[in-house]
Design a protein around this motif. Structure first.
Motif, short mmCIF file in Angstrom:
data_model
loop_
_atom_site.label_atom_id
_atom_site.label_comp_id
_atom_site.label_asym_id
_atom_site.label_seq_id
_atom_site.Cartn_x
_atom_site.Cartn_y
_atom_site.Cartn_z
N UNK A 1 0.81 -1.20 0.00
CA UNK A 1 0.00 0.00 0.00
C UNK A 1 0.84 1.26 0.00
N UNK A 2 0.22 2.39 0.22
CA UNK A 2 0.92 3.67 0.23
C UNK A 2 1.81 3.78 1.44
N UNK A 3 2.74 4.74 1.41
CA UNK A 3 3.61 4.97 2.55
C UNK A 3 2.78 5.30 3.80
N UNK A 4 1.71 6.05 3.62
CA UNK A 4 0.90 6.42 4.77
C UNK A 4 0.21 5.19 5.36
N UNK A 5 -0.29 4.30 4.49
CA UNK A 5 -0.92 3.07 4.97
C UNK A 5 0.10 2.17 5.69
N UNK A 6 1.31 2.07 5.10
CA UNK A 6 2.36 1.29 5.74
C UNK A 6 2.69 1.84 7.12
N UNK A 7 2.78 3.16 7.19
CA UNK A 7 3.15 3.81 8.45
C UNK A 7 2.08 3.59 9.51
N UNK A 8 0.82 3.71 9.12
CA UNK A 8 -0.28 3.51 10.07
C UNK A 8 -0.25 2.10 10.64
N UNK A 9 -0.04 1.09 9.77
CA UNK A 9 0.01 -0.30 10.24
C UNK A 9 1.20 -0.51 11.20
N UNK A 10 2.33 0.13 10.89
CA UNK A 10 3.52 -0.02 11.74
C UNK A 10 3.25 0.53 13.14
N UNK B 1 1.62 -0.17 18.91
CA UNK B 1 0.67 0.07 19.99
C UNK B 1 0.06 -1.20 20.55
N UNK B 2 0.10 -2.29 19.77
CA UNK B 2 -0.53 -3.53 20.21
C UNK B 2 0.40 -4.44 21.02
N UNK B 3 1.69 -4.14 21.01
CA UNK B 3 2.66 -4.97 21.72
C UNK B 3 2.61 -4.65 23.21
N UNK B 4 2.84 -5.65 24.04
CA UNK B 4 2.78 -5.47 25.48
C UNK B 4 3.61 -4.30 25.97
N UNK C 1 5.39 -3.78 28.54
CA UNK C 1 6.70 -4.01 29.15
C UNK C 1 7.73 -4.59 28.21
N UNK C 2 7.35 -4.89 26.98
CA UNK C 2 8.28 -5.55 26.05
C UNK C 2 9.26 -4.54 25.46
N UNK C 3 10.51 -4.97 25.36
CA UNK C 3 11.55 -4.11 24.79
C UNK C 3 11.53 -4.22 23.28
N UNK C 4 11.41 -3.08 22.60
CA UNK C 4 11.24 -3.09 21.15
C UNK C 4 12.26 -2.18 20.47
N UNK C 5 12.79 -2.67 19.36
CA UNK C 5 13.57 -1.84 18.44
C UNK C 5 12.85 -1.88 17.10
N UNK C 6 12.32 -0.74 16.68
CA UNK C 6 11.62 -0.66 15.39
C UNK C 6 12.53 0.06 14.42
N UNK C 7 12.75 -0.55 13.26
CA UNK C 7 13.64 0.04 12.25
C UNK C 7 12.86 0.25 10.96
N UNK C 8 12.82 1.49 10.49
CA UNK C 8 12.01 1.81 9.32
C UNK C 8 12.63 2.99 8.57
N UNK D 1 -1.50 8.12 15.58
CA UNK D 1 -1.78 6.69 15.69
C UNK D 1 -1.27 6.02 16.96
N UNK D 2 -0.70 6.78 17.87
CA UNK D 2 -0.21 6.18 19.11
C UNK D 2 -0.74 6.95 20.33
N UNK D 3 -1.18 6.23 21.38
CA UNK D 3 -1.47 6.91 22.65
C UNK D 3 -0.19 7.56 23.16
#
Length: 439
Positions: free
Chosen positions: A155-164, A169-172, A174-181, A194-196
């Motif tokens: 999909x579009x960059x905006x759609x990709x970004x929203x899903x990311x 936002x759906x991950x627990x 307390x979980x440690x996350x590294x997101x690379x984009x 899109x994020x609290x």
């Protein structure tokens, strides 16, 4: 070069970036404009120490870089790697489904590194090719044994970004996350949409773009949003050019001067010239311009330098012993090294068509000695000087073909001393070389 540095005014850099984008047919989308605009706020300059303190407190990191800019990837890996261990999860949307399978096999140890690199067209040393940063990131993920989650970029960059962001936002909590984009997906506007607020990670944008040079400190920051100030935007565009031309190797900007000296030494050996280091000053499209060098040249030379930089062209100013670098591939640097070896300390400031043909022939000859795969860019018909360059390049290619066949080497070495005085003499040199090569 020593001394205080003087950065180009921001408007000059942005003018150059606009011209380079036009040359490369890069169109700025609405998504890109919106992402960049969201960084145009009051940002506080911050030290590296302040960044490090924020990093230690963070268990969710979102990093955005320019995919082709290996230098950006190397920088953030150096900063973040000591902070990571096998308790972290790595999330990325940088690979499509077919690539994800290959990447996972490599991360699981079921595919040898060399074979994996070759499947992507990467070479060693890995960091010296566009997209090489992708390989370096995967090396880190494998070494740290991070759990990996792939997001399929459709999909579009905006759609990709929203899903990311929704995934984030759906991950627990307390979980440690590294997101690379991509750098455009790491922008305050998307997190706010899109994020609290309590879920917002430490967002690290390595691609400063229009923020370049805004501060002497390495970071600008507001809350959890951090953007680097040190990565020159022209490097992105030069690496895009190399990627479009399927070039697999580039030279780091800070290594360009040393590389030119190396090529000069190679040419001195091959052409039986005196082996001595010739002083040169380097002006680069990818860094600040040294004030001492600028102060020592006249306005005509300054305008010439600015024009070459805007056109994505490198050049030599022999009367000043200056090399202007706007390209980072070995062949282009070798071309300027050959020009400099032939022309340094010359006093002439104007070159007619025949002198240009003769000198461009030597430039192409030198570049082919370093990169035999270099191809001539055929721009004939656009303007007379492009046609003149094409004639010179073609002659240089003929000289190289004779050289590698071990023919006419003595003639070529002798011709290196044919230094032109005027257009008539340059025309005779070109004709004589053509006759010598064809007999």
């Amino acid at each position: 070069m020593q001394g205080v540095t003087l950065k180009l005014p921001d408007k000059d850099i942005q003018k150059r970036v606009r011209q380079w984008k036009k040359n490369l047919r890069v169109i700025e989308s609405a998504f890109e404009k919106k992402a960049k605009k969201s960084w145009q706020r009051t940002l506080d300059p911050q030290t590296q120490g302040a960044f490090d303190k924020a990093l230690v407190k963070s268990h969710r990191l979102m990093v955005g870089d320019h995919r082709l800019n290996t230098i950006q990837a190397m920088d953030w890996l150096k900063l973040l790697s000591p902070h990571l261990n096998d308790q972290w999860t790595f999330i990325t949307d940088r690979f499509d489904k077919k690539q994800q399978q290959q990447v996972q096999l490599y991360l699981d140890g079921q595919c040898q590194q060399k074979k994996f690199w070759q499947s992507h067209g990467w070479q060693a040393p890995l960091q010296n090719c566009p997209e090489g940063g992708v390989g370096l990131v995967l090396e880190m993920v494998k070494k740290k044994k991070l759990k990996t989650i792939f997001m399929h970029p459709t999909g579009s960059f905006e759609q990709q970004t929203k899903r990311l962001y929704q995934k984030l936002g759906s991950v627990g909590a307390g979980e440690k996350l590294l997101i690379w984009t991509g750098s455009l997906k790491v922008a305050p506007v998307w997190a706010k949409q899109w994020l609290p607020q309590q879920m917002t990670p430490m967002m690290i944008n390595m691609d400063s773009g229009s923020m370049y040079g805004r501060s002497v400190k390495p970071w600008l920051c507001q809350g959890t949003y951090w953007i680097s100030t040190k990565h020159h935007p022209c490097i992105n565009l030069e690496l895009l050019r190399l990627w479009q031309d399927e070039k697999t190797v580039f030279v780091f900007p800070e290594q360009a001067k040393a590389q030119i000296h190396t090529y000069i030494h190679v040419f001195q050996n091959l052409l039986a010239r005196p082996k001595k280091k010739i002083p040169l000053q380097l002006l680069s499209s990818f860094s600040a311009l040294p004030s001492k060098t600028l102060a020592g040249i006249d306005d005509t030379a300054k305008r010439f330098i600015a024009t070459r930089m805007r056109k994505m062209e490198s050049a030599v100013l022999p009367q000043e012993n200056i090399v202007v670098v706007s390209r980072l591939d070995p062949a282009s640097l070798a071309e300027e090294a050959m020009h400099f070896l032939r022309l340094h300390q010359r006093t002439e400031k104007k070159y007619g068509p025949w002198v240009t043909i003769w000198e461009e022939a030597w430039g192409m000859f030198g570049s082919l000695l370093i990169d035999p795969k270099r191809e001539i860019e055929n721009k004939e018909g656009k303007e007379i000087w492009e046609s003149v360059h094409l004639i010179g390049y073609t002659l240089g290619q003929s000289m190289y073909e004779a050289w590698v066949k071990n023919r006419k080497r003595a003639v070529i070495r002798e011709a290196f001393d044919w230094i032109t005085v005027d257009e008539g003499e340059a025309e005779r040199f070109v004709e004589n070389m053509q006759i010598l090569l064809w007999t």
